[in-house]
Each structure stands twice: as structure tokens, then as C-alpha cells.
Design a protein around this motif. Structure first.
Motif, mmCIF file in Angstrom:
data_model
loop_
_atom_site.group_PDB
_atom_site.id
_atom_site.type_symbol
_atom_site.label_atom_id
_atom_site.label_comp_id
_atom_site.label_asym_id
_atom_site.label_seq_id
_atom_site.Cartn_x
_atom_site.Cartn_y
_atom_site.Cartn_z
ATOM 1 N N ALA A 45 68.024 47.694 65.529
ATOM 2 C CA ALA A 45 67.057 47.347 64.480
ATOM 3 C C ALA A 45 67.380 48.078 63.182
ATOM 4 O O ALA A 45 67.342 47.490 62.099
ATOM 5 N N ALA A 46 67.734 49.350 63.272
ATOM 6 C CA ALA A 46 68.086 50.120 62.069
ATOM 7 C C ALA A 46 69.330 49.545 61.407
ATOM 8 O O ALA A 46 69.397 49.427 60.175
ATOM 9 N N ALA A 47 70.316 49.153 62.214
ATOM 10 C CA ALA A 47 71.541 48.572 61.660
ATOM 11 C C ALA A 47 71.240 47.261 60.939
ATOM 12 O O ALA A 47 71.801 46.984 59.872
ATOM 13 N N LEU A 48 70.348 46.457 61.487
ATOM 14 C CA LEU A 48 69.991 45.189 60.854
ATOM 15 C C LEU A 48 69.217 45.408 59.560
ATOM 16 O O LEU A 48 69.480 44.757 58.546
ATOM 17 N N ILE A 49 68.280 46.326 59.590
ATOM 18 C CA ILE A 49 67.461 46.595 58.405
ATOM 19 C C ILE A 49 68.320 47.148 57.272
ATOM 20 O O ILE A 49 68.071 46.867 56.100
ATOM 21 N N MET A 50 69.355 47.873 57.611
ATOM 22 C CA MET A 50 70.225 48.468 56.594
ATOM 23 C C MET A 50 71.214 47.468 55.992
ATOM 24 O O MET A 50 71.885 47.792 55.012
ATOM 25 N N GLN A 51 71.306 46.272 56.562
ATOM 26 C CA GLN A 51 72.169 45.247 55.973
ATOM 27 C C GLN A 51 71.607 44.871 54.606
ATOM 28 O O GLN A 51 70.399 44.889 54.390
ATOM 29 N N ARG B 47 73.357 37.871 61.726
ATOM 30 C CA ARG B 47 74.603 37.098 61.688
ATOM 31 C C ARG B 47 75.656 37.813 60.855
ATOM 32 O O ARG B 47 76.825 37.848 61.218
ATOM 33 N N ALA B 48 75.250 38.373 59.718
ATOM 34 C CA ALA B 48 76.184 39.085 58.844
ATOM 35 C C ALA B 48 76.743 40.313 59.556
ATOM 36 O O ALA B 48 77.917 40.650 59.402
ATOM 37 N N PHE B 49 75.909 40.971 60.332
ATOM 38 C CA PHE B 49 76.335 42.145 61.094
ATOM 39 C C PHE B 49 77.494 41.781 62.019
ATOM 40 O O PHE B 49 78.382 42.576 62.262
ATOM 41 N N LEU B 50 77.501 40.541 62.499
ATOM 42 C CA LEU B 50 78.551 40.056 63.397
ATOM 43 C C LEU B 50 79.684 39.353 62.651
ATOM 44 O O LEU B 50 80.579 38.796 63.268
ATOM 45 N N GLY B 51 79.634 39.349 61.318
ATOM 46 C CA GLY B 51 80.683 38.711 60.530
ATOM 47 C C GLY B 51 80.548 37.211 60.411
ATOM 48 O O GLY B 51 81.479 36.521 60.017
ATOM 49 N N HIS B 52 79.391 36.677 60.724
ATOM 50 C CA HIS B 52 79.165 35.232 60.745
ATOM 51 C C HIS B 52 79.328 34.588 59.372
ATOM 52 O O HIS B 52 79.862 33.497 59.252
ATOM 53 N N ARG B 53 78.881 35.235 58.337
ATOM 54 C CA ARG B 53 78.894 34.651 56.988
ATOM 55 C C ARG B 53 80.324 34.328 56.551
ATOM 56 O O ARG B 53 80.610 33.244 56.084
ATOM 57 N N GLU B 54 81.227 35.273 56.701
ATOM 58 C CA GLU B 54 82.632 35.053 56.332
ATOM 59 C C GLU B 54 83.263 33.957 57.189
ATOM 60 O O GLU B 54 84.020 33.134 56.697
ATOM 61 N N LYS B 55 82.937 33.962 58.475
ATOM 62 C CA LYS B 55 83.538 32.988 59.396
ATOM 63 C C LYS B 55 83.078 31.568 59.119
ATOM 64 O O LYS B 55 83.811 30.621 59.368
ATOM 65 N N THR B 56 81.851 31.394 58.636
ATOM 66 C CA THR B 56 81.347 30.045 58.397
ATOM 67 C C THR B 56 81.568 29.581 56.966
ATOM 68 O O THR B 56 81.999 28.464 56.738
ATOM 69 N N LEU B 57 81.275 30.440 55.989
ATOM 70 C CA LEU B 57 81.420 30.028 54.589
ATOM 71 C C LEU B 57 82.866 30.032 54.118
ATOM 72 O O LEU B 57 83.273 29.168 53.340
ATOM 73 N N GLY B 58 83.649 31.015 54.553
ATOM 74 C CA GLY B 58 85.030 31.146 54.098
ATOM 75 C C GLY B 58 85.845 29.868 54.244
ATOM 76 O O GLY B 58 86.406 29.366 53.262
ATOM 77 N N PRO B 59 85.935 29.292 55.444
ATOM 78 C CA PRO B 59 86.718 28.069 55.609
ATOM 79 C C PRO B 59 86.178 26.884 54.799
ATOM 80 O O PRO B 59 86.956 26.070 54.288
#
Length: 132
Positions: free
Chosen positions: A17-23, A107-119
Motif C-alpha cells: 500500500a505504501a509503495a502504491l501511494i508513493m507512486q 499498474r504503473a508499479f508493474l510497468g504496465h503504462r510503458e508496456k501498453t502505451l509505448g507500442p
């Protein structure tokens, strides 16, 4: 023994939870491409929202002649396209920015944004380059 496991589980959940809130509340993903065409030609093509179809429905909300185009992709999502002359060609940089909800932060914590938007961005830029 069960109590120790439960405490460890709570501790682990608190760390997540702390890791997510700090994003960050905002995100930005960028890609660029060199196009072998002058900036005026690229600007004219880039102003057409159809060239940005891989990113979803887009509408132009602002532009500065031969320099920058801002597209709205969603209620809180903008794509800013920067054009810079370089030699006989043009460098085009697309930066997508928006707000992160709590789910987006996970999702961003798992790198989802780069993986979906980048391509999708790369496909849109390649289509723009092919049209020029």
C-alpha cells in the motif's frame, strides 16, 4: 505461529500500500522518431487526428504552427507532439501525460503504462513517418 504469519501478512500489505501511494499522481510516456520530411509537411499531417488512431480517439485542442500540437485522448489524458527541424528532416516527439488513479498506480508499479502505451505510440509515429 498463526499470529506471526498474520502480522507478517499485514506488514507485507502495508508495504505494498505504501509503495502504491508513493507512486506519482501524474504519468508521462514519450517516444520520438526522425522523419525525412520538412517540418511544415509533418505538422500538416500530425494535425490530423486520424494519424493518432492507434492511441484512441483524439481531438486537437491546441497547436503552435510547425512546433507543437496538443491532442486530447481522454478526460485526463493529453498527447503533446513536439516538432523540431533537424537537417532536411523533422524530429517528432510524442509525450502522453495523464493522471494516475489508485488502480493506475498499481499498474504503473508493474510497468504496465510503458508496456501498453509505448507500442501504440511507436505505431502512431511510424504511421506518421510513412505518410510523410
Amino acid at each position: 505461529m498463526f499470529g506471526v504469519g498474520l502480522v507478517l501478512l499485514y506488514f507485507l500489505l502495508a508495504l505494498v500500500a505504501a509503495a502504491l501511494i508513493m507512486q506519482p499522481d501524474q504519468y508521462a510516456v514519450s517516444r520520438s522518431v526522425g522523419i525525412n520530411a520538412d517540418v511544415a509537411r509533418v505538422f500538416a499531417l500530425a494535425r490530423d487526428p486520424a494519424h493518432w488512431a492507434p492511441l484512441g480517439a483524439a481531438s486537437v485542442v491546441e497547436s503552435s504552427l510547425d512546433e507543437r500540437i496538443v491532442l486530447r485522448l481522454g478526460p485526463t489524458t493529453l498527447a503533446t507532439v513536439f516538432l523540431r527541424p533537424e537537417g532536411a528532416g523533422t524530429v517528432v516527439e510524442c509525450v502522453i501525460t495523464g493522471r494516475n488513479s489508485l488502480v493506475d498506480k498499481a499498474r504503473a508499479f508493474l510497468g504496465h503504462r510503458e508496456k501498453t502505451l509505448g507500442p501504440k505510440m511507436e505505431k502512431a509515429l511510424a504511421g506518421l513517418a510513412a505518410s510523410a
